[in-house]
Enzyme design. Sequence first.
Site, PDB file in Angstrom:
ATOM      1  N   ASP A 157     -31.818  -5.299  -2.225  1.00  0.00           N
ATOM      2  CA  ASP A 157     -32.946  -5.132  -3.158  1.00  0.00           C
ATOM      3  C   ASP A 157     -33.297  -3.669  -3.383  1.00  0.00           C
ATOM      4  O   ASP A 157     -33.622  -3.273  -4.512  1.00  0.00           O
ATOM      5  CB  ASP A 157     -34.201  -5.830  -2.612  1.00  0.00           C
ATOM      6  CG  ASP A 157     -34.015  -7.327  -2.492  1.00  0.00           C
ATOM      7  OD1 ASP A 157     -33.108  -7.855  -3.138  1.00  0.00           O
ATOM      8  OD2 ASP A 157     -34.788  -7.951  -1.745  1.00  0.00           O
TER       9      ASP A 157
HETATM   10  P1  NAP Z   1     -32.095  -7.102   1.545  1.00  0.00           P
HETATM   11  O1  NAP Z   1     -32.410  -6.973   0.106  1.00  0.00           O
HETATM   12  O2  NAP Z   1     -32.732  -8.184   2.327  1.00  0.00           O
HETATM   13  O3  NAP Z   1     -30.501  -7.226   1.634  1.00  0.00           O
HETATM   14  C1  NAP Z   1     -29.854  -7.189   2.859  1.00  0.00           C
HETATM   15  C2  NAP Z   1     -28.366  -7.432   2.610  1.00  0.00           C
HETATM   16  O4  NAP Z   1     -27.715  -7.225   3.864  1.00  0.00           O
HETATM   17  C3  NAP Z   1     -28.053  -8.858   2.176  1.00  0.00           C
HETATM   18  O5  NAP Z   1     -27.717  -8.896   0.805  1.00  0.00           O
HETATM   19  C4  NAP Z   1     -26.895  -9.291   3.094  1.00  0.00           C
HETATM   20  O6  NAP Z   1     -25.764  -9.677   2.260  1.00  0.00           O
HETATM   21  C5  NAP Z   1     -26.575  -8.046   3.906  1.00  0.00           C
HETATM   22  N1  NAP Z   1     -26.370  -8.333   5.325  1.00  0.00           N
HETATM   23  C6  NAP Z   1     -27.059  -9.157   6.148  1.00  0.00           C
HETATM   24  N2  NAP Z   1     -26.549  -9.146   7.385  1.00  0.00           N
HETATM   25  C7  NAP Z   1     -25.497  -8.291   7.357  1.00  0.00           C
HETATM   26  C8  NAP Z   1     -24.559  -7.835   8.328  1.00  0.00           C
HETATM   27  N3  NAP Z   1     -24.593  -8.299   9.599  1.00  0.00           N
HETATM   28  N4  NAP Z   1     -23.614  -6.953   7.955  1.00  0.00           N
HETATM   29  C9  NAP Z   1     -23.555  -6.500   6.664  1.00  0.00           C
HETATM   30  N5  NAP Z   1     -24.427  -6.875   5.708  1.00  0.00           N
HETATM   31  C10 NAP Z   1     -25.380  -7.767   6.057  1.00  0.00           C
HETATM   32  O7  NAP Z   1     -32.391  -5.747   2.344  1.00  0.00           O
HETATM   33  P2  NAP Z   1     -32.978  -4.360   1.849  1.00  0.00           P
HETATM   34  O8  NAP Z   1     -32.183  -3.811   0.705  1.00  0.00           O
HETATM   35  O9  NAP Z   1     -33.159  -3.567   3.096  1.00  0.00           O
HETATM   36  O10 NAP Z   1     -34.388  -4.731   1.253  1.00  0.00           O
HETATM   37  C11 NAP Z   1     -35.452  -5.186   2.075  1.00  0.00           C
HETATM   38  C12 NAP Z   1     -36.128  -6.379   1.438  1.00  0.00           C
HETATM   39  O11 NAP Z   1     -37.032  -6.946   2.398  1.00  0.00           O
HETATM   40  C13 NAP Z   1     -36.949  -5.987   0.214  1.00  0.00           C
HETATM   41  O12 NAP Z   1     -36.913  -7.020  -0.740  1.00  0.00           O
HETATM   42  C14 NAP Z   1     -38.350  -5.856   0.824  1.00  0.00           C
HETATM   43  O13 NAP Z   1     -39.363  -6.017  -0.160  1.00  0.00           O
HETATM   44  C15 NAP Z   1     -38.340  -6.986   1.811  1.00  0.00           C
HETATM   45  N6  NAP Z   1     -39.347  -6.831   2.869  1.00  0.00           N
HETATM   46  C16 NAP Z   1     -39.502  -5.621   3.482  1.00  0.00           C
HETATM   47  C17 NAP Z   1     -40.499  -5.461   4.419  1.00  0.00           C
HETATM   48  C18 NAP Z   1     -40.729  -4.099   5.043  1.00  0.00           C
HETATM   49  O14 NAP Z   1     -41.867  -3.824   5.421  1.00  0.00           O
HETATM   50  N7  NAP Z   1     -39.694  -3.269   5.170  1.00  0.00           N
HETATM   51  C19 NAP Z   1     -41.294  -6.562   4.798  1.00  0.00           C
HETATM   52  C20 NAP Z   1     -41.042  -7.822   4.213  1.00  0.00           C
HETATM   53  C21 NAP Z   1     -40.058  -7.915   3.225  1.00  0.00           C
HETATM   54  P3  NAP Z   1     -24.631 -10.659   2.865  1.00  0.00           P
HETATM   55  O15 NAP Z   1     -25.361 -11.911   3.260  1.00  0.00           O
HETATM   56  O16 NAP Z   1     -23.676 -10.823   1.754  1.00  0.00           O
HETATM   57  O17 NAP Z   1     -24.062  -9.942   4.064  1.00  0.00           O
END
Ligand code: NAP
Length: 348
Positions: free
Chosen positions: A264
């Site tokens: 994201d």
């Molecule tokens: P993300 O959008 O959740 O994407 C993570 C990606 O990592 C997934 O597409 C997944 O694809 C891949 N993944 C998972 N496990 C893996 C592994 N072992 N090895 C390689 N790849 C792996 O993460 P992000 O870009 O960090 O964004 C964070 C999201 O969380 C945002 O939408 C944010 O709003 C939300 N959020 C953040 C917080 C905060 O405070 N930081 C709190 C709540 C929500 P595959 O399954 O294809 O591997």
Amino acid sequence: MPIRIAVLRETRSGERRVALVPSVVAKMRRLGVDIAMQSSAGAAVKLPDKAYKDATFVAEMRALVADADIVLAVTAPPVAVAEAMKEGAILISIVYAEKEPELVARLRARKITCFAMERVPRISRAQAMDALTSQATLAGVFVVAARMGAVPGAEAGEMKGRLKPVEASDAAITMRYAGTVIIAPGYGLAAAQTQQKLYELVKLLQAEGVTVKFAIHPVAGRMPGHMDVLLAEAGFPYDLLFELDEINAEFKNADVALVIGANDVVNPAARTNKASPIYGMPILNVDQAHQIYVIKRGQGRGYAGVENELFYADNCNMVYGDAQAVLAKMVQAIKELGEQEAKVPEAA
Ligand code: NAP
């Protein structure tokens, strides 16, 4: 529905501060948040209501907090505030919880998530940030996270281009000969728990003269500051870590952007696609790098559940696999290349 933040007027004697200043209110408005302030909240620090051009004003406390998603105060608010807040809302304030048992009990009863700012641990890099700055940052992080997470299961839409897998070793060798590599870590790095292998890769690249920087998105991972904490604990020097605002202009000059388990926070739809549920969210501009490599296991979507057009871009290649296994292969490939190069003079 936009997220609504309410800012209280302080009632404790001697407390003159206000939880949000006008410049921060303007930034929050740009994130699409509604800000409501209690009348005269900033008056004691010479911030009259008219200085807050981007906020609305409500005189009565109950009316102010009743439908707020997040309530901000400088110091522990009266128990009546906890009673007036909607169930499940968030309070961000200095609380001194051990001295305020009644307030804590009411917050618990109302299922209010409370961030007691006096208890927020600071990494040494953030010592300069006072509680109010941290508080505003935390509120901003929740806004972005909530916006990105507000759309579970959103539909993909038609993607132009195609996914182009490459071997980990090919990506590693490209990075070995790059001038600058910017790494964008995300939740997948935390899930794979492979910070040490990543550090090994970074040190190998640096030893070959590659400039390596990290681009840290405020909501990468699953909790505020997740990537900062993860990388700091693994011993990464702070001067390699750059916040979104500091690094975004540098992607266009980077030879390689290496995305590790992020989705994201690197989705260009936030900039380019008005129909996307995450349109308008700040993202890391990794798509502007000369070459992008994305490490992830498959076609899994991110937390927001939206498809990512970055992965289909002409300058993007996918390196499929668990981040731990992929990084181990990258380290291996660079070491082997080094060994082969070391042998050349002997053979000559
Ligand atoms: P993300 O959008 O959740 O994407 C993570 C990606 O990592 C997934 O597409 C997944 O694809 C891949 N993944 C998972 N496990 C893996 C592994 N072992 N090895 C390689 N790849 C792996 O993460 P992000 O870009 O960090 O964004 C964070 C999201 O969380 C945002 O939408 C944010 O709003 C939300 N959020 C953040 C917080 C905060 O405070 N930081 C709190 C709540 C929500 P595959 O399954 O294809 O591997």
